[in-house]
Design a protein around this motif. Structure first.
Motif, PDB file in Angstrom:
ATOM      1  N   LYS A 112       0.482  -1.462  -0.436  1.00  0.00           N
ATOM      2  CA  LYS A 112      -0.012  -0.411   0.028  1.00  0.00           C
ATOM      3  C   LYS A 112       0.955   1.133   0.294  1.00  0.00           C
ATOM      4  O   LYS A 112       0.313   2.350  -0.398  1.00  0.00           O
ATOM      5  CB  LYS A 112      -1.006  -0.046   1.165  1.00  0.00           C
ATOM      6  N   THR A 113       1.944   1.290   0.694  1.00  0.00           N
ATOM      7  CA  THR A 113       2.963   2.648   0.448  1.00  0.00           C
ATOM      8  C   THR A 113       3.521   2.448  -0.956  1.00  0.00           C
ATOM      9  O   THR A 113       4.521   3.756  -0.602  1.00  0.00           O
ATOM     10  CB  THR A 113       3.928   2.448   2.047  1.00  0.00           C
ATOM     11  N   ASN A 114       3.543   1.500  -1.765  1.00  0.00           N
ATOM     12  CA  ASN A 114       4.109   1.879  -3.157  1.00  0.00           C
ATOM     13  C   ASN A 114       3.571   2.832  -4.176  1.00  0.00           C
ATOM     14  O   ASN A 114       3.476   2.747  -5.344  1.00  0.00           O
ATOM     15  CB  ASN A 114       4.414   0.759  -3.483  1.00  0.00           C
ATOM     16  N   LEU A 115       3.165   4.129  -3.354  1.00  0.00           N
ATOM     17  CA  LEU A 115       2.831   5.268  -4.348  1.00  0.00           C
ATOM     18  C   LEU A 115       3.346   6.213  -4.065  1.00  0.00           C
ATOM     19  O   LEU A 115       3.561   6.438  -2.454  1.00  0.00           O
ATOM     20  CB  LEU A 115       0.824   5.364  -3.309  1.00  0.00           C
ATOM     21  N   VAL A 116       3.817   6.970  -4.383  1.00  0.00           N
ATOM     22  CA  VAL A 116       4.399   8.616  -3.728  1.00  0.00           C
ATOM     23  C   VAL A 116       3.707   9.688  -4.739  1.00  0.00           C
ATOM     24  O   VAL A 116       3.331   9.424  -5.738  1.00  0.00           O
ATOM     25  CB  VAL A 116       5.983   8.470  -4.131  1.00  0.00           C
ATOM     26  N   LEU A 117       3.765  10.678  -3.578  1.00  0.00           N
ATOM     27  CA  LEU A 117       2.998  12.006  -4.274  1.00  0.00           C
ATOM     28  C   LEU A 117       3.926  12.760  -4.500  1.00  0.00           C
ATOM     29  O   LEU A 117       4.502  13.146  -3.757  1.00  0.00           O
ATOM     30  CB  LEU A 117       2.019  12.416  -3.218  1.00  0.00           C
ATOM     31  N   ILE A 118       3.476  14.040  -5.697  1.00  0.00           N
ATOM     32  CA  ILE A 118       4.578  14.979  -5.512  1.00  0.00           C
ATOM     33  C   ILE A 118       3.719  15.994  -5.730  1.00  0.00           C
ATOM     34  O   ILE A 118       2.024  15.770  -6.113  1.00  0.00           O
ATOM     35  CB  ILE A 118       4.790  14.585  -7.141  1.00  0.00           C
ATOM     36  N   ASN A 119       3.865  17.309  -4.520  1.00  0.00           N
ATOM     37  CA  ASN A 119       2.596  18.493  -4.673  1.00  0.00           C
ATOM     38  C   ASN A 119       3.054  18.956  -6.049  1.00  0.00           C
ATOM     39  O   ASN A 119       3.648  18.300  -7.565  1.00  0.00           O
ATOM     40  CB  ASN A 119       3.494  18.587  -3.669  1.00  0.00           C
ATOM     41  N   ILE A 120       1.752  19.951  -6.087  1.00  0.00           N
ATOM     42  CA  ILE A 120       1.918  21.152  -7.262  1.00  0.00           C
ATOM     43  C   ILE A 120       2.523  22.193  -7.415  1.00  0.00           C
ATOM     44  O   ILE A 120       2.732  22.834  -6.101  1.00  0.00           O
ATOM     45  CB  ILE A 120       0.102  21.250  -7.198  1.00  0.00           C
ATOM     46  N   PRO A 121       3.722  22.204  -8.527  1.00  0.00           N
ATOM     47  CA  PRO A 121       4.222  23.365  -8.427  1.00  0.00           C
ATOM     48  C   PRO A 121       3.515  24.391  -8.487  1.00  0.00           C
ATOM     49  O   PRO A 121       2.127  24.463  -8.878  1.00  0.00           O
ATOM     50  CB  PRO A 121       5.235  22.680  -9.516  1.00  0.00           C
ATOM     51  N   ASP A 122       3.961  25.638  -8.203  1.00  0.00           N
ATOM     52  CA  ASP A 122       4.527  27.400  -8.365  1.00  0.00           C
ATOM     53  C   ASP A 122       4.088  27.531  -9.650  1.00  0.00           C
ATOM     54  O   ASP A 122       5.203  28.468 -10.155  1.00  0.00           O
ATOM     55  CB  ASP A 122       5.014  27.837  -7.428  1.00  0.00           C
ATOM     56  N   PHE A 123       3.439  27.570 -10.540  1.00  0.00           N
ATOM     57  CA  PHE A 123       3.109  28.381 -12.540  1.00  0.00           C
ATOM     58  C   PHE A 123       3.227  29.354 -12.235  1.00  0.00           C
ATOM     59  O   PHE A 123       3.376  29.992 -12.823  1.00  0.00           O
ATOM     60  CB  PHE A 123       1.835  27.322 -12.952  1.00  0.00           C
ATOM     61  N   GLY A 124       2.704  29.782 -10.387  1.00  0.00           N
ATOM     62  CA  GLY A 124       2.669  31.268 -10.849  1.00  0.00           C
ATOM     63  C   GLY A 124       3.702  32.453 -11.497  1.00  0.00           C
ATOM     64  O   GLY A 124       3.826  33.510 -11.312  1.00  0.00           O
ATOM     65  N   VAL A 125       4.637  31.777 -10.980  1.00  0.00           N
ATOM     66  CA  VAL A 125       6.007  32.520 -10.980  1.00  0.00           C
ATOM     67  C   VAL A 125       6.448  32.340 -13.132  1.00  0.00           C
ATOM     68  O   VAL A 125       7.602  33.497 -12.946  1.00  0.00           O
ATOM     69  CB  VAL A 125       7.008  31.624 -10.716  1.00  0.00           C
ATOM     70  N   THR A 126       5.979  31.307 -13.661  1.00  0.00           N
ATOM     71  CA  THR A 126       5.912  31.954 -14.958  1.00  0.00           C
ATOM     72  C   THR A 126       5.299  32.960 -15.844  1.00  0.00           C
ATOM     73  O   THR A 126       4.642  33.629 -15.252  1.00  0.00           O
ATOM     74  CB  THR A 126       5.794  30.630 -15.760  1.00  0.00           C
TER      75      THR A 126
END
Length: 206
Positions: A112-126
């Protein structure tokens, strides 16, 4: 015997940041991650990456989870939520959808722990990021959504890769932004993979 049968079956779910809009397929972080895992004695094959630019958590539920289920994954990554924020999906609905997604993803995994989350990038700097703000504070809005991701992951003993600070480097380095002036470039995706790889490696080597 087919050598692929002995490999970890990897499925990457998400939106433009997982299909890696603005870069070639071979420059996408899921592709590079798979390559690096194989080079470090973690035999892995990228079975599916059904991510689509512009998709929300609801799109993922409706269109990506069926692909995920059919893929019989051993390991997965999830990076979703930016389009929920852009489309003004309420935090409560985003949280509800995230819980459903994580429940479904974990239910399919033997570990069940073989799932890695990646958080959301800050696109506002583009350069074009502000066009998608709807008059709101992008950095704060994304940080609030990331807090939900972090809390939900902690409940489940899942790892979260924090790419948010790295994405803010795009503000002062145009080389890290693709030609559409909104999405990351291959160089930025490579920075993400450098953060994602050690976390994934540690999870899969247990």
């Amino acid at each position: 015997m087919n050598p692929a049968e002995n490999k970890i079956r990897f499925v990457a779910l998400g939106d433009s940041y997982t299909i890696c809009e603005g870069a070639d397929w071979e420059q996408s972080w899921p592709f590079i991650l798979t390559k690096h895992l194989n080079e470090t004695q973690v035999p892995t094959t990228l079975i599916a990456n059904p991510s689509v630019t512009g998709w929300t958590t609801q799109d993922l539920i409706d269109k990506e989870l069926p692909v995920y289920d059919e893929s019989n994954p051993d390991f997965a990554t999830l990076l979703i939520g930016v389009n929920d924020w852009v489309q003004k999906v309420p935090e409560e609905q985003f949280h509800k959808n995230l819980v459903l997604i994580l429940d479904r993803m974990q239910a399919k995994l033997a570990v069940k722990t073989n799932l890695v989350l990646i958080n959301i990038p800050d696109f506002g700097v583009t350069p074009k990021g502000a066009q998608y703000s709807g008059g709101r504070d992008i950095s704060k809005g994304i940080a609030d959504f990331n807090s939900i991701i972090e809390k939900e992951a902690k409940k489940r003993n899942l790892k979260v890769v924090d790419i948010y600070p790295t994405t803010q480097l795009m503000k002062n380095d145009p080389r890290l932004i693709s030609s559409d002036e909104l999405h990351p470039s291959a160089a930025e995706y490579a920075l993400w993979e450098a953060l994602i790889f050690p976390v994934v490696h540690s999870v899969l080597k247990k």
